[in-house]
Design a protein around this motif. Sequence first.
Motif, PDB file in Angstrom:
ATOM      1  N   LYS A 192      -6.126  19.343 -65.505  1.00  0.00           N
ATOM      2  CA  LYS A 192      -6.336  19.057 -66.924  1.00  0.00           C
ATOM      3  C   LYS A 192      -6.093  17.570 -67.186  1.00  0.00           C
ATOM      4  O   LYS A 192      -5.246  16.951 -66.552  1.00  0.00           O
ATOM      5  CB  LYS A 192      -5.375  19.880 -67.782  1.00  0.00           C
TER       6      LYS A 192
ATOM      7  N   SER B 220      -6.204  13.064 -74.166  1.00  0.00           N
ATOM      8  CA  SER B 220      -7.256  13.789 -74.869  1.00  0.00           C
ATOM      9  C   SER B 220      -8.435  12.847 -75.159  1.00  0.00           C
ATOM     10  O   SER B 220      -8.300  11.625 -75.121  1.00  0.00           O
ATOM     11  CB  SER B 220      -6.722  14.353 -76.185  1.00  0.00           C
ATOM     12  N   LEU B 221      -9.577  13.436 -75.449  1.00  0.00           N
ATOM     13  CA  LEU B 221     -10.757  12.640 -75.782  1.00  0.00           C
ATOM     14  C   LEU B 221     -10.521  11.831 -77.056  1.00  0.00           C
ATOM     15  O   LEU B 221     -11.004  10.706 -77.190  1.00  0.00           O
ATOM     16  CB  LEU B 221     -11.979  13.546 -75.956  1.00  0.00           C
ATOM     17  N   ARG B 222      -9.756  12.393 -77.958  1.00  0.00           N
ATOM     18  CA  ARG B 222      -9.445  11.709 -79.218  1.00  0.00           C
ATOM     19  C   ARG B 222      -8.638  10.433 -78.949  1.00  0.00           C
ATOM     20  O   ARG B 222      -8.920   9.378 -79.507  1.00  0.00           O
ATOM     21  CB  ARG B 222      -8.660  12.658 -80.109  1.00  0.00           C
ATOM     22  N   ASP B 223      -7.639  10.558 -78.061  1.00  0.00           N
ATOM     23  CA  ASP B 223      -6.825   9.393 -77.705  1.00  0.00           C
ATOM     24  C   ASP B 223      -7.660   8.337 -76.984  1.00  0.00           C
ATOM     25  O   ASP B 223      -7.457   7.142 -77.177  1.00  0.00           O
ATOM     26  CB  ASP B 223      -5.645   9.798 -76.825  1.00  0.00           C
TER      27      ASP B 223
ATOM     28  N   THR C  11       1.614  10.165 -76.182  1.00  0.00           N
ATOM     29  CA  THR C  11       0.860  10.267 -74.942  1.00  0.00           C
ATOM     30  C   THR C  11       1.487   9.349 -73.913  1.00  0.00           C
ATOM     31  O   THR C  11       1.551   8.146 -74.103  1.00  0.00           O
ATOM     32  CB  THR C  11      -0.616   9.856 -75.164  1.00  0.00           C
TER      33      THR C  11
END
Length: 145
Positions: free
Chosen positions: A61, A65-68, A96
């Motif tokens: 995983k 994240s894609l947002r970060d 993060t």
Amino acid sequence: MGKKKELSEDLRVRIVDAHKQGKGYKKISKQFEVPVAMVQSIIKKFKNFGTVKNLTGRGRKAKMSLRDARKLVRKVADNPRISSKALLSELKKSGTNISRSTLKRTLHRAGLRGCRPRKTPLLTAKHRAARLAFARSHLDEDPRF
């Protein structure tokens, strides 16, 4: 020894259909020329998950994240002179925790490469205003001036 090749989805569906018709593993194996163990694993997977398609969820995983990642790229686009240490500290504040290499890899995927900033800073608004004032004050001068 592991599998040599992956069977097509169509062939896996036909193996399951043959099993539903009441054929045994050995007959199915001979009919489609695949090992008995492969027939068993396909049917077992169908019974457990109700599908013969490849299941998702393989691999590690992502730590970020894609947002970060989008947020990171936006920060670098806004301020190209920002250092990776500053970016890491900002990400740490948001919760993060990633390594410097992960940060660089994320920026590389977005097409951003690291390079040394130029030694002389770009013109500021104050510089531009001073240049414009100088040009306006010398408009009526001789071209050889």
